[in-house]
Design a protein around this motif. Structure first.
Motif, PDB file in Angstrom:
ATOM      1  N   ALA A   1       0.820  -1.214   0.000  1.00 36.18           N
ATOM      2  CA  ALA A   1       0.000   0.000   0.000  1.00 36.18           C
ATOM      3  C   ALA A   1       0.853   1.263   0.000  1.00 36.18           C
ATOM      4  CB  ALA A   1      -0.927   0.002   1.214  1.00 36.18           C
ATOM      5  N   LEU A   2       2.147   1.137   0.324  1.00 37.40           N
ATOM      6  CA  LEU A   2       3.007   2.317   0.389  1.00 37.40           C
ATOM      7  C   LEU A   2       3.041   3.059  -0.938  1.00 37.40           C
ATOM      8  CD1 LEU A   2       6.224   1.415   2.395  1.00 37.40           C
ATOM      9  CD2 LEU A   2       4.568   3.207   2.908  1.00 37.40           C
ATOM     10  N   SER A   3       2.929   4.358  -0.853  1.00 33.93           N
ATOM     11  CA  SER A   3       3.024   5.218  -2.011  1.00 33.93           C
ATOM     12  C   SER A   3       3.674   6.521  -1.558  1.00 33.93           C
ATOM     13  CB  SER A   3       1.633   5.452  -2.614  1.00 33.93           C
ATOM     14  OG  SER A   3       1.724   6.119  -3.847  1.00 33.93           O
ATOM     15  N   ALA A   4       3.752   7.491  -2.444  1.00 30.02           N
ATOM     16  CA  ALA A   4       4.532   8.685  -2.136  1.00 30.02           C
ATOM     17  C   ALA A   4       3.719   9.957  -2.306  1.00 30.02           C
ATOM     18  CB  ALA A   4       5.761   8.740  -3.034  1.00 30.02           C
ATOM     19  N   HIS A   5       4.275  11.031  -1.791  1.00 31.69           N
ATOM     20  CA  HIS A   5       3.697  12.360  -1.951  1.00 31.69           C
ATOM     21  C   HIS A   5       3.482  12.670  -3.430  1.00 31.69           C
ATOM     22  CE1 HIS A   5       2.995  16.606  -1.371  1.00 31.69           C
ATOM     23  NE2 HIS A   5       4.085  16.939  -2.037  1.00 31.69           N
ATOM     24  N   ASN A   6       2.275  13.106  -3.761  1.00 33.31           N
ATOM     25  CA  ASN A   6       1.892  13.483  -5.129  1.00 33.31           C
ATOM     26  C   ASN A   6       1.700  12.304  -6.074  1.00 33.31           C
ATOM     27  OD1 ASN A   6       1.666  16.237  -4.745  1.00 33.31           O
ATOM     28  ND2 ASN A   6       3.798  16.654  -5.292  1.00 33.31           N
TER      29      ASN A   6
ATOM     30  N   GLY B   1      -5.502  -2.186   2.896  1.00 32.64           N
ATOM     31  CA  GLY B   1      -4.209  -2.604   2.390  1.00 32.64           C
ATOM     32  C   GLY B   1      -4.077  -2.734   0.894  1.00 32.64           C
ATOM     33  N   LEU B   2      -4.989  -2.155   0.132  1.00 37.28           N
ATOM     34  CA  LEU B   2      -4.886  -2.239  -1.318  1.00 37.28           C
ATOM     35  C   LEU B   2      -3.742  -1.374  -1.846  1.00 37.28           C
ATOM     36  CD1 LEU B   2      -8.689  -2.115  -2.195  1.00 37.28           C
ATOM     37  CD2 LEU B   2      -7.208  -4.140  -2.197  1.00 37.28           C
ATOM     38  N   ASP B   3      -3.321  -1.639  -3.061  1.00 32.46           N
ATOM     39  CA  ASP B   3      -2.207  -0.910  -3.674  1.00 32.46           C
ATOM     40  C   ASP B   3      -2.442   0.604  -3.607  1.00 32.46           C
ATOM     41  OD1 ASP B   3      -1.066  -3.317  -4.308  1.00 32.46           O
ATOM     42  OD2 ASP B   3      -1.621  -3.265  -6.434  1.00 32.46           O
ATOM     43  N   THR B   4      -1.408   1.331  -3.223  1.00 33.15           N
ATOM     44  CA  THR B   4      -1.357   2.798  -3.144  1.00 33.15           C
ATOM     45  C   THR B   4      -2.227   3.374  -2.034  1.00 33.15           C
ATOM     46  OG1 THR B   4      -3.178   3.380  -4.692  1.00 33.15           O
ATOM     47  CG2 THR B   4      -1.002   2.890  -5.654  1.00 33.15           C
ATOM     48  N   PHE B   5      -2.691   2.558  -1.094  1.00 37.56           N
ATOM     49  CA  PHE B   5      -3.588   3.031  -0.038  1.00 37.56           C
ATOM     50  C   PHE B   5      -2.855   3.593   1.184  1.00 37.56           C
ATOM     51  CE2 PHE B   5      -8.182   1.343  -0.600  1.00 37.56           C
ATOM     52  CZ  PHE B   5      -8.222   1.819  -1.890  1.00 37.56           C
ATOM     53  N   ALA B   6      -1.540   3.786   1.068  1.00 36.06           N
ATOM     54  CA  ALA B   6      -0.772   4.376   2.181  1.00 36.06           C
ATOM     55  C   ALA B   6       0.247   5.383   1.650  1.00 36.06           C
ATOM     56  CB  ALA B   6      -0.085   3.303   3.009  1.00 36.06           C
TER      57      ALA B   6
END
Length: 220
Positions: free
Chosen positions: A144-149, A213-218
């Motif tokens: 789920a980890l992703s980044a600013h913007n 916990g889906l992709d890009t959800f954090a």
């Protein structure tokens, strides 16, 4: 990520990031200098080329986890690096960019992401329940980890996507059964997280792993 300010912490105003420059996919470790994010490793190499004593590990540092695992001494070494007056000319060759010119990566890649649910009274009441009497702990998955913007991908399996702005606390030391009085001694720094949730999946499943916990959800 803003470093946890201790009572004698020389790095109390230091802000760190993981990022990529516009012309490279290489992960870099950045430190905020004025209004630009500067590559720590390149800054270290430029300063050493001017004759200053720079720790070897800084010459190839690319992640915040390297600092976390090295402990307080690493923070002192980076603080000394960014406050060095060596050499002004060398800094022109260092990769740096304004915050709107670089591609941020997650502030850190943690071993696990633990979150506290319904810890705001107003939010608990908004959902139709009283705040829990004990902390309600759930996990966000590493995928789920992703980044600013970075874009949040809306999944086809959900029709009710919600967001929540959260304070993220980055733990810097192995911790177990820590007292409340000593808790902040284990904090490395603070950043922000968007706790994205598929509410319909959360309610349907009866537990929160899939909905949270889906992709890009954090985004972190």
């Amino acid at each position: 990520m803003t470093i946890n300010p201790g009572p004698r912490d020389c790095s109390r105003k230091m802000k760190l990031a993981q990022f990529r420059s516009e012309d490279s996919s290489e992960q870099r470790l950045g430190v905020l200098l004025g209004d630009v994010v500067c590559d720590v490793a390149e800054l270290a190499r430029a300063i050493r080329s001017g004759g200053a004593d720079v720790p070897d590990w800084l010459l190839g540092a690319t992640s915040t986890l390297e600092i976390i695992t090295r402990g307080p001494e690493a923070l002192k070494e980076i603080s000394a690096l960014v406050s060095s007056n060596q050499p002004a000319s060398g800094r022109h060759s260092v990769v740096a960019g304004r915050v709107d010119e670089i591609d941020f990566l997650p502030a850190v890649y943690p071993g696990k992401i633990l979150a506290i649910g319904r810890n705001y009274a107003d939010h608990a009441l908004e959902g139709g329940g009283e705040p829990p009497k004990a902390p309600l702990i759930f996990a966000k998955l590493s995928n789920a980890l992703s980044a600013h913007n970075a874009p949040i991908v809306l999944p086809t399996v959900s029709e009710t996507i919600d967001w929540e702005a959260e304070l993220a606390v980055v733990i810097g030391r192995r911790a177990k059964a820590v007292s409340e009085a000593d808790a902040l001694d284990y904090v490395f720094g603070y950043t922000l997280m968007n706790d994205v949730t598929a509410r319909d999946l959360q309610r349907k499943d009866g537990q929160w792993t899939r909905g949270k916990g889906l992709d890009t959800f954090a985004p972190l």
